[in-house]
Design an enzyme around this catalytic site. Structure first.
Site, PDB file in Angstrom:
ATOM      1  N   ASP A  84      41.623  37.708  43.234  1.00 19.66           N
ATOM      2  CA  ASP A  84      42.240  38.082  41.958  1.00 19.66           C
ATOM      3  C   ASP A  84      41.487  39.237  41.314  1.00 19.66           C
ATOM      4  OD1 ASP A  84      40.005  36.352  41.525  1.00 19.66           O
ATOM      5  OD2 ASP A  84      40.688  36.006  39.468  1.00 19.66           O
ATOM      6  N   GLU A 149      39.082  33.652  39.989  1.00 17.25           N
ATOM      7  CA  GLU A 149      37.647  33.791  39.722  1.00 17.25           C
ATOM      8  C   GLU A 149      37.397  34.434  38.369  1.00 17.25           C
ATOM      9  OE1 GLU A 149      33.691  35.765  39.600  1.00 17.25           O
ATOM     10  OE2 GLU A 149      35.670  36.709  39.495  1.00 17.25           O
TER      11      GLU A 149
END
Length: 382
Positions: A84, A149
């Site tokens: 991400d 994350e």
């Protein structure tokens, strides 16, 4: 049908070209937007790209993808990277650019510019390419590519995987592909946030003497922060620098009211030699007499560079290991008893920046270093 329109899922992204260079693969990944919470398409593309490789056993947990070798090697390493990014801000699609001598924008050289190039799709590209190509590495490898994350810790795909499938984390050593300028950064500092509150008595500001100003009562807290001298602590040969700072302040009712409540939010970055409980005790001792609430705490990670497989990694990659001052997911491995380091392309100072860019030479250097190590070759052998 909804509102006269057909509710259809977006078209899947094409599989990644894992035969491309790691630089070209970085560009492919970055041009697949995957802001936290929207990683399903890129996770689908990773699964589709790796599903044809017989040496890899695939496992998926939500939008976290795991690929494992099971060759019966005497040691296993875990290599992970998050897929991400933070939100896009007019910095996609990616582009190549060159910074010349004398540029104030960065180190001279050829770059790939765009969201995710540094944090951390350059590292993910290297990992995916090696996962496909290394069919007979000198160690067994567990590759992990995980979601969420960049947001709240309770959403983190690595944490979810650890809860659902803890056996996936078995290993002798771990590497997280966070940006380190393709240098080894061992362990990480812990982090703690605390709210320090003061309480007073409201009054009209024209008659302030009948009230008690809670904002004024914060002055000893601010004085402590301003004069605080952070420690520099050596842990397993690496010197970690701590930090204690105000990161937010709140208080006030109206322009003519003496405030009866105020608060400072404090962030403490502590060396991995100190536990979370010890960090909390330090904060409570510093601000004794004040109303202190610990908002969150995440323990750091010791470097673990004395492990045999870690020494082999250092020999293969070369260079002098450095400490990681920020908190990273290496702490999750450390908590499970697996020593871990950070190693990936990109300048961490450019992570999340609008002009995020990675030196192409760092991507290839990271690939070369990992390839040497996983093939059992030292840097001195080349």
């Amino acid at each position: 049908m909804l509102g006269g329109m057909t509710d259809t899922a977006p078209a899947p992204l094409p599989p990644l070209d894992l035969s491309a260079t790691s630089v070209a693969l970085t560009k492919q990944l970055c041009d697949m937007p995957s802001v936290s919470g929207d990683e399903v398409a890129i996770a689908d593309a990773i699964v589709a790209s790796l599903s044809g490789f017989d040496h890899l056993e695939l496992h998926r947990d939500g939008d976290t993808v795991v690929a494992r070798t099971n060759l019966g090697r005497p040691a296993r390493v875990v290599i992970a990277g998050h897929i991400d990014t933070v939100p896009i801000n007019d910095n996609l699609p990616t582009r190549y650019e060159t910074l010349d001598e004398g540029s104030t924008a960065g180190t001279p050289g050829d770059y790939l510019w765009g969201r995710g190039t540094v944090d951390m799709k350059g590292g993910v590209a290297v990992q995916l390419k090696l996962a496909a190509e290394l069919t007979a590495p000198s160690v067994d490898i567990t590759w992990m590519w995980y979601d969420n994350e960049e947001v709240s810790s309770d959403l983190n795909g690595l944490g979810r995987l650890a809860r659902n499938s803890p056996e996936m984390f078995a290993g002798d050593f771990a590497i997280l592909g966070e940006p380190t300028n393709s240098l080894i950064e061992g362990g990480c500092n812990g982090t703690l946030r605390a709210q320090i509150r003061t309480h007073g008595l409201r009054a009209h500001s024209a008659r302030s003497w009948v009230g008690d100003n809670a904002i004024h009562s914060l002055s000893p807290v601010l004085a402590t922060l301003a004069t605080y001298e952070p420690r520099q602590v050596e842990v397993e040969g690496l010197v970690f620098r701590e930090g204690l700072n105000a990161v937010g302040i709140s208080g006030g009712v109206a322009g003519n009211v003496i405030p009866d409540a105020a608060a400072v939010e404090v962030n403490y970055r502590f060396a991995p030699s100190r536990s979370g409980a010890e960090a909390e005790a330090h904060i409570r001792e510093l601000f004794d007499g004040f109303d202190v609430t610990i908002v969150d705490v995440a323990e750091g990670a010791r470097p673990g560079l004395d492990a045999p497989v870690a020494r082999q990694f250092i020999e293969a990659v070369g260079g002098v290991p450095l400490p990681k001052y920020g908190w990273t997911d290496v702490a999750r491995f450390s908590a499970l008893g697996v020593p871990a380091v950070n190693y990936g392309p990109g300048d961490p100072l450019k992570a999340h920046a609008d002009d995020e860019r990675v030196l192409l030479s760092q991507i290839t250097a990271c690939e070369d270093g990992l390839r040497r190590w996983l093939n059992g070759t030292a840097a001195s052998d080349e």
